[in-house]
Design an enzyme around this catalytic site. Structure first.
Site, PDB file in Angstrom:
ATOM      1  N   TYR A   1       0.835  -1.218   0.000  1.00 21.59           N
ATOM      2  CA  TYR A   1       0.000   0.000   0.000  1.00 21.59           C
ATOM      3  C   TYR A   1       0.864   1.260   0.000  1.00 21.59           C
ATOM      4  CZ  TYR A   1      -3.323   3.483   1.874  1.00 21.59           C
ATOM      5  OH  TYR A   1      -4.100   4.599   2.074  1.00 21.59           O
TER       6      TYR A   1
HETATM    7  N1  LIG Z   1      -9.545   6.164   5.655  1.00 23.08           N
HETATM    8  C1  LIG Z   1      -8.280   6.387   6.005  1.00 23.08           C
HETATM    9  O1  LIG Z   1      -7.883   6.246   7.178  1.00 23.08           O
HETATM   10  C2  LIG Z   1      -7.294   6.848   4.957  1.00 23.08           C
HETATM   11  C3  LIG Z   1      -6.050   7.347   5.377  1.00 23.08           C
HETATM   12  C4  LIG Z   1      -5.124   7.758   4.427  1.00 23.08           C
HETATM   13  C5  LIG Z   1      -5.465   7.706   3.086  1.00 23.08           C
HETATM   14  N2  LIG Z   1      -6.669   7.200   2.708  1.00 23.08           N
HETATM   15  C6  LIG Z   1      -6.984   7.148   1.281  1.00 23.08           C
HETATM   16  O2  LIG Z   1      -8.167   7.875   1.068  1.00 23.08           O
HETATM   17  C7  LIG Z   1      -8.792   7.421  -0.127  1.00 23.08           C
HETATM   18  C8  LIG Z   1     -10.275   7.239   0.099  1.00 23.08           C
HETATM   19  O3  LIG Z   1     -10.471   6.153   0.992  1.00 23.08           O
HETATM   20  P1  LIG Z   1     -11.672   6.068   2.026  1.00 23.08           P
HETATM   21  O4  LIG Z   1     -11.054   5.883   3.352  1.00 23.08           O
HETATM   22  O5  LIG Z   1     -12.647   7.180   1.822  1.00 23.08           O
HETATM   23  O6  LIG Z   1     -12.280   4.644   1.641  1.00 23.08           O
HETATM   24  P2  LIG Z   1     -13.619   4.172   0.914  1.00 23.08           P
HETATM   25  O7  LIG Z   1     -14.807   4.772   1.573  1.00 23.08           O
HETATM   26  O8  LIG Z   1     -13.513   2.704   0.837  1.00 23.08           O
HETATM   27  O9  LIG Z   1     -13.499   4.802  -0.546  1.00 23.08           O
HETATM   28  C9  LIG Z   1     -12.728   4.244  -1.562  1.00 23.08           C
HETATM   29  C10 LIG Z   1     -13.301   4.744  -2.867  1.00 23.08           C
HETATM   30  O10 LIG Z   1     -12.471   4.291  -3.951  1.00 23.08           O
HETATM   31  C11 LIG Z   1     -13.326   3.767  -4.971  1.00 23.08           C
HETATM   32  N3  LIG Z   1     -12.593   2.761  -5.728  1.00 23.08           N
HETATM   33  C12 LIG Z   1     -11.935   1.673  -5.243  1.00 23.08           C
HETATM   34  N4  LIG Z   1     -11.422   0.946  -6.241  1.00 23.08           N
HETATM   35  C13 LIG Z   1     -11.757   1.599  -7.395  1.00 23.08           C
HETATM   36  C14 LIG Z   1     -11.516   1.346  -8.767  1.00 23.08           C
HETATM   37  N5  LIG Z   1     -10.843   0.248  -9.173  1.00 23.08           N
HETATM   38  N6  LIG Z   1     -12.004   2.216  -9.684  1.00 23.08           N
HETATM   39  C15 LIG Z   1     -12.711   3.304  -9.293  1.00 23.08           C
HETATM   40  N7  LIG Z   1     -12.962   3.606  -8.012  1.00 23.08           N
HETATM   41  C16 LIG Z   1     -12.498   2.748  -7.072  1.00 23.08           C
HETATM   42  C17 LIG Z   1     -14.515   3.185  -4.209  1.00 23.08           C
HETATM   43  O11 LIG Z   1     -15.672   3.156  -5.027  1.00 23.08           O
HETATM   44  P3  LIG Z   1     -16.249   1.829  -5.723  1.00 23.08           P
HETATM   45  O12 LIG Z   1     -16.092   0.702  -4.748  1.00 23.08           O
HETATM   46  O13 LIG Z   1     -17.654   2.197  -6.039  1.00 23.08           O
HETATM   47  O14 LIG Z   1     -15.426   1.702  -6.947  1.00 23.08           O
HETATM   48  C18 LIG Z   1     -14.710   4.235  -3.110  1.00 23.08           C
HETATM   49  O15 LIG Z   1     -15.509   5.292  -3.581  1.00 23.08           O
HETATM   50  C19 LIG Z   1      -8.036   6.143  -0.541  1.00 23.08           C
HETATM   51  O16 LIG Z   1      -7.130   6.441  -1.589  1.00 23.08           O
HETATM   52  C20 LIG Z   1      -7.279   5.771   0.723  1.00 23.08           C
HETATM   53  O17 LIG Z   1      -6.116   5.034   0.447  1.00 23.08           O
HETATM   54  C21 LIG Z   1      -7.599   6.782   3.607  1.00 23.08           C
END
Ligand SMILES: NC(=O)c1ccc[n+]([C@@H]2O[C@H](COP(=O)([O-])OP(=O)(O)OC[C@H]3O[C@@H](n4cnc5c(N)ncnc54)[C@H](OP(=O)(O)O)[C@@H]3O)[C@@H](O)[C@H]2O)c1
Length: 291
Positions: A172
């Site tokens: 990751y």
């Molecule tokens: N939550 C944390 O603690 C955290 C911390 C640091 C960074 N981040 C980053 O923040 C970002 C958002 O994550 P989140 O925490 O909000 O999680 P989340 O609610 O699971 O959102 C992930 C999003 O990515 C989309 N996605 C996944 N695979 C995809 C694909 N192949 N094509 C198009 N869309 C795709 C999903 O939509 P579909 O399933 O509908 O495609 C969903 O809308 C990510 O990049 C994550 O690595 C999160």
């Protein structure tokens, strides 16, 4: 205009006019079907932006669009499918012209130790596919029009892990680090065309991605708080946004790398693999893709 003056000038203008630079602009948000991306879509729409919502699922972005109203459009797309990304770029440019702001937010997290990964090279491949190759392909597709109009800003949602380099997140963090580095270099090449990049190195945010991990319950920012930071980054266009802890980790990695290894190796032993990581549950099981 000299880019070095741009951020203070933009800030000053906003204070005087109380107007967001996002008003009337086109903002494309990937991963807009849940979590940080969904909250960001609402937040930029509130500032008067036209929002393009991208995710694999169709029904969830439709729900987000219904809440926003006329200023939102949905584009179902699997960003790991190169042809689909190229088709998305073509469609978006034909229907909206240049995208002014791009938020590369879609992503997935995998927390799994090396000991459980010897026969799981696909964890590396799928991390790179969604966290690096997809956003780079999309950005490459949208950049020429941004450069042509001499305005554009790209926000990448990465992680404080790129600074700390936490055990069990090798696939990751490596994929997010690649995007972080690629964008920093791209921003140097587009500097004189007023096209800029921000790497947002978030720590824990409460979203569907982190929800299955009991240890994270009640910790971290809300998706709305994270979205407010994304909006600020879109408006002010800083090079990086991070946390004090992330900066501390980065400094310790430089000034005392062995001590840093000892500390993180200890934490690695204390915090075991999750049951989902041990079970080796598949890519569609979000519990296997934890932070
Ligand atoms: N939550 C944390 O603690 C955290 C911390 C640091 C960074 N981040 C980053 O923040 C970002 C958002 O994550 P989140 O925490 O909000 O999680 P989340 O609610 O699971 O959102 C992930 C999003 O990515 C989309 N996605 C996944 N695979 C995809 C694909 N192949 N094509 C198009 N869309 C795709 C999903 O939509 P579909 O399933 O509908 O495609 C969903 O809308 C990510 O990049 C994550 O690595 C999160």
């Amino acid at each position: 205009m000299n880019l070095l003056l741009q951020t203070p000038l933009a800030l000053g203008r906003r204070v005087l006019r109380r107007e967001s630079p996002l008003a009337g602009r086109t903002v494309l948000v990937t991963g807009a079907s849940s979590g940080i991306g969904e909250a960001t879509a609402y937040a930029v729409a509130e500032r008067g932006a036209r929002v393009l919502l991208v995710a694999r699922r169709a029904e969830e972005p439709d729900r987000v669009r219904a809440r926003i109203g006329e200023a939102a459009w949905t584009y179902p797309c699997d960003l790991t499918d190169g042809d689909a990304v190229d088709a998305l770029v073509k469609e978006v440019l034909a229907e909206h012209g240049a995208v002014d702001y791009l938020v590369n937010n879609a992503g997935r997290s995998i927390r799994r130790s090396l000991a459980l990964s010897y026969d799981r090279f696909h964890d590396v491949e799928r991390s790179m596919a969604i966290n690096f190759l997809g956003p780079v392909r999309l950005t490459l597709g949208l950049l020429p029009a941004m450069r042509e109009q001499r305005f554009g800003h790209v926000v990448n949602i990465v992680t404080w892990g790129v600074q700390v380099k936490a055990p069990k997140f090798s696939a990751y963090i490596a994929s997010k680090s690649a995007l972080d580095a690629w964008s920093r270099i791209a921003g140097r090449e587009t500097f004189f065309e007023n096209v800029t990049f921000t790497n947002m190195r978030f720590s824990l945010v409460q979203t569907p991605m982190t929800a299955p991990t009991e240890a994270y319950a009640g910790r971290g920012a809300t998706a709305e708080q994270a979205a407010a930071k994304v909006v600020r980054a879109l408006e002010d266009r800083p090079i990086t946004v991070g946390t004090l802890a992330g900066s501390f980790g980065e400094v310790i990695n430089v000034v005392a790398p062995r001590a840093s290894d000892a500390l993180l190796a200890t934490l690695d032993r204390v915090f075991a693999d999750s049951a989902a990581a041990r079970d080796g549950r598949g890519s569609t099981d979000r519990a296997a893709d934890r932070h």
